[in-house]
Design a protein around this motif. Sequence first.
Motif, mmCIF file in Angstrom:
data_model
loop_
_atom_site.group_PDB
_atom_site.id
_atom_site.type_symbol
_atom_site.label_atom_id
_atom_site.label_comp_id
_atom_site.label_asym_id
_atom_site.label_seq_id
_atom_site.Cartn_x
_atom_site.Cartn_y
_atom_site.Cartn_z
ATOM 1 N N ARG A 262 12.505 15.040 -12.756
ATOM 2 C CA ARG A 262 12.796 16.471 -12.815
ATOM 3 C C ARG A 262 13.922 16.785 -13.784
ATOM 4 O O ARG A 262 14.195 17.956 -14.055
ATOM 5 C CB ARG A 262 13.200 16.971 -11.421
ATOM 6 C CG ARG A 262 12.112 16.854 -10.383
ATOM 7 C CD ARG A 262 12.619 17.263 -9.006
ATOM 8 N NE ARG A 262 12.934 18.698 -8.955
ATOM 9 C CZ ARG A 262 13.469 19.282 -7.884
ATOM 10 N NH1 ARG A 262 13.747 18.574 -6.810
ATOM 11 N NH2 ARG A 262 13.733 20.575 -7.899
ATOM 12 N N ALA A 263 14.593 15.745 -14.254
ATOM 13 C CA ALA A 263 15.850 15.944 -14.983
ATOM 14 C C ALA A 263 15.733 16.942 -16.132
ATOM 15 O O ALA A 263 16.646 17.735 -16.365
ATOM 16 C CB ALA A 263 16.359 14.608 -15.505
ATOM 17 N N ALA A 264 14.609 16.922 -16.831
ATOM 18 C CA ALA A 264 14.495 17.783 -18.001
ATOM 19 C C ALA A 264 14.185 19.220 -17.633
ATOM 20 O O ALA A 264 14.257 20.107 -18.471
ATOM 21 C CB ALA A 264 13.415 17.241 -18.919
ATOM 22 N N ALA A 265 13.828 19.451 -16.375
ATOM 23 C CA ALA A 265 13.371 20.788 -16.003
ATOM 24 C C ALA A 265 14.464 21.621 -15.330
ATOM 25 O O ALA A 265 14.161 22.577 -14.629
ATOM 26 C CB ALA A 265 12.163 20.666 -15.077
ATOM 27 N N ASP A 266 15.709 21.240 -15.556
ATOM 28 C CA ASP A 266 16.833 21.965 -14.970
ATOM 29 C C ASP A 266 16.650 22.239 -13.494
ATOM 30 O O ASP A 266 16.502 23.396 -13.078
ATOM 31 C CB ASP A 266 17.046 23.300 -15.710
ATOM 32 C CG ASP A 266 17.494 23.060 -17.118
ATOM 33 O OD1 ASP A 266 18.302 22.136 -17.322
ATOM 34 O OD2 ASP A 266 17.020 23.763 -18.018
ATOM 35 N N PRO A 267 16.646 21.200 -12.667
ATOM 36 C CA PRO A 267 16.478 21.420 -11.234
ATOM 37 C C PRO A 267 17.672 22.193 -10.684
ATOM 38 O O PRO A 267 18.760 22.144 -11.268
ATOM 39 C CB PRO A 267 16.437 20.004 -10.657
ATOM 40 C CG PRO A 267 17.099 19.148 -11.667
ATOM 41 C CD PRO A 267 16.865 19.779 -12.983
ATOM 42 N N PRO A 268 17.480 22.912 -9.562
ATOM 43 C CA PRO A 268 18.595 23.666 -8.975
ATOM 44 C C PRO A 268 19.758 22.714 -8.663
ATOM 45 O O PRO A 268 19.536 21.565 -8.277
ATOM 46 C CB PRO A 268 18.008 24.211 -7.670
ATOM 47 C CG PRO A 268 16.544 24.039 -7.768
ATOM 48 C CD PRO A 268 16.247 23.042 -8.818
#
Lengths: 537, 324
Positions: free
Chosen positions: A478-484
């Motif tokens: 998820r790192a690239a998808a700007d997780p909350p």
Amino acid sequence: MNNSFIIAGREYADNARTKGFWINLLMFPIILVAAIKVPQLLEEKAIPTRDYILIDQSEELGDVVQLAVDRQYAAKVAESLSKYYMANAKGGVTKGIDLEKMPSGGLDGMMGDFLEQDPGALDSLMQPGAIDSAVAMMQLGLNDDAPEFVAPRRPFSKVDVPTSIISAAELGTMDSGEIVSRLRPYLLGDKYLTTDENKLFAVIIIPQGAAAQVKRGGAAGLIQQLDEKDGVQFWAKNLADMSLSRAISSALNEHLRTNEYQRLGVDEEIVSQVKSTQMLFTSFDPSKDEGEEKVSMADTIRQFAPLGFVYMMWIAIFTVVNMLLNNTIEEKSNRIIEVLLSSATPWEIMSGKLIGIAGVGMTMMVGWVASMIGVLMYMAGPQVEWASTLLEVISNSGLLPLFGLYYMCGYLIYSGLFLAIGSLCSTIKESQNFMGTATVILMVPLMTMVFVARDPNGTLAQVLTWIPLYTPFVMMNRAAADPPAFDMWGSAILMLVTIVTMLWVSSRIFRIGILRTGQPPKLVELFKSLTRSLKNQ
Amino acid sequence: MDTFKSNNSMKADSVFVPTTALKLNNLVKRYGDFTAVSDLSLEVPKGSIYGFLGPNGAGKTTTIRMILDIVKPSSGDITILGASSAMDVRNRIGYLPEEKGLYKKMKAWAVIAYFARLKGMPSSEAKPRALELLERYGLGDFANAKVETLSKGMGQKVQVLASIAHRPDFVILDEPFSGLDPSNQQVMEQVISDLNKEGATIIFSTHVMSHAERICDRILLIASAKKVFDGTVQEAKDLLPPRVRVAGDFSAAQLIELPSVNDCNIDDDGMLNIDISSGCTPQQLMSECFDAQLTLESFEYRQPDLHDVFLHLVGEEAKVATLR
């Protein structure tokens, strides 16, 4: 603590010195080279020029077919010319390519669109001497030591029907069934047309009235009664290579449609213009800075790079924790552990093992990355510069430190688990019982990897994030998808707590299990001795 | 325990240097309902060679593991080299476990050096020391061989060397002779006596009484988790009267009537085994035979060996155990 490092050093040397480790390290660049080179080689060397026979009884469509084959070749020549230029251009070409600016479809997409809109664009390349003059034109921009351009081979070459099989007089009128029956042994590879034993790849028969065998669109098409024998026939034993049949059929359709426009009195020029009109369609990313929201190639890479990292992390963790398991069991079954225990505390032994094997894992990754870079440098060519630009994008994306972090966390969690298993089993065979469950647990991040990447902040991703065993893999993904921030920090804290607990419990089990002989303990028994050792604290 | 160490270096207190290397005080180890070691007390004098004897399952290995602080005793306490836990003085202890095993992929010298380093020897010293030991005990040619290529006996020798490479003050060898051929057993005895000459205290466990008899100053005999005997080899032998075997033209019944004969039975060779009454000597027996005008064809007299003592003290259990 000194002992931990001595143990770590031995553990590292013992594992890094095995053949398996080096095979593992070397296989990576070999597979990498193979993945790039083999398809190229296969295309260039393994597939021979394929002979086909074109029998045109319609005296009209034969030229269309021939043109289609030639254009296909022209596109291939153009492609290798551009590769040749990119590989040998002064100062390199792809260095100038900015992935941040390139549309996410990439170069291949651009080329395909271009040819689809204007199939005749490359016709000039088919003129005699055109390739030489193209190379001559490039010459100025090329490196001095550039090798000579070698035009690719024709994938398909037309041969005439030997008159011994079908005489020229018969050819124009013979029934297609009869033609095929005479040529069948050649098509099946039982006989050869030429002395070089080149198999006959395909026979294309265009019967006399073929041009009239037109399937109509709309309601009229539904009631049409057409016989396949009257249309263009493509005979080939090889069903897998469809490039020739596709090129021919699309060229024929193009030709047919052009004729229809003429019949209906529509200006061909206008049709062609209309066909190349396009809507402006661009992907934007709302999370980027204003003015730069356009989704570029670099964005796409950044989006998918974590997937590669997750995969690499998974392989590395699984490989090294298995080493850990095997080593622990070896020491147990050899009773070396007893000598170790008389020289070092269980904690020193355990931490020594953890550090040593972590080092092996690190070496493996560094080896992979180094060999990847090595391979890329060695193979310096267009795709390669492309790949190194890719590396640059990845290393600038801030994913690398995260990768290091999540790798360490994942390693600690799983090594704790496997150390505990190892200390409870006296033989590898015994450990298999535990391994079944452990493998299922470890398979989950691999199986859900793609789904998480596709919907990085979706329900699946969020649920898995909060399972500490999966946190490293899923959060990497998820790192690239700007997780909350809550997911990121919350799961990190949970993960750290789990690691500490895991290592603590493992060190307990390690203490208890390490001197055990015989069958691994039952779960109840294990729990009892754990709580007992707690009380003794 | 730390005070001990510092005291050692102080000249004024040197008279108080403990002469006891190991002291076990009412040691008990229970695994659930099973008692592995029951109420064991023992003192091992500094510089002695102590043999732990006893049938399989008697509790020797458990005792050794407790001494090393690998397993914790259920109750009782241990003082080893002045410390309450072997872990505190572990660099001064050498240990050879009962079941032998080494890292198969490592070279012989590297294994020895590795364990020496774990025991605090600097790595610059460890390698020369390993090579020197291998040379001294006849394995010089195999220093660079991987452990997996060595024979079982050679591997075991390497392991013994690994356990003593750091010049320990206290060496514990669990069954050091098992699996060795006679010539290597001799080398092993040599190792033990060399260590002892260098001042080390040695404990070893064994089944083979002849080794214990030859090397030990003192022995501990355990059976069924309990201490059966603890003392010097001579004290052990004195527990049994001398053994006399005679043959001649007389019956067992005639012999039993003699005052110095306690019991008598016929062995497989047709000889009469005589159990001499306590307080009597073989000389007395012989003169009684002459007085009774019994014609002696042979008269053998020997001191009981440890094997006899072992059988006598451990009895039936030991017979079963030695058959195992």
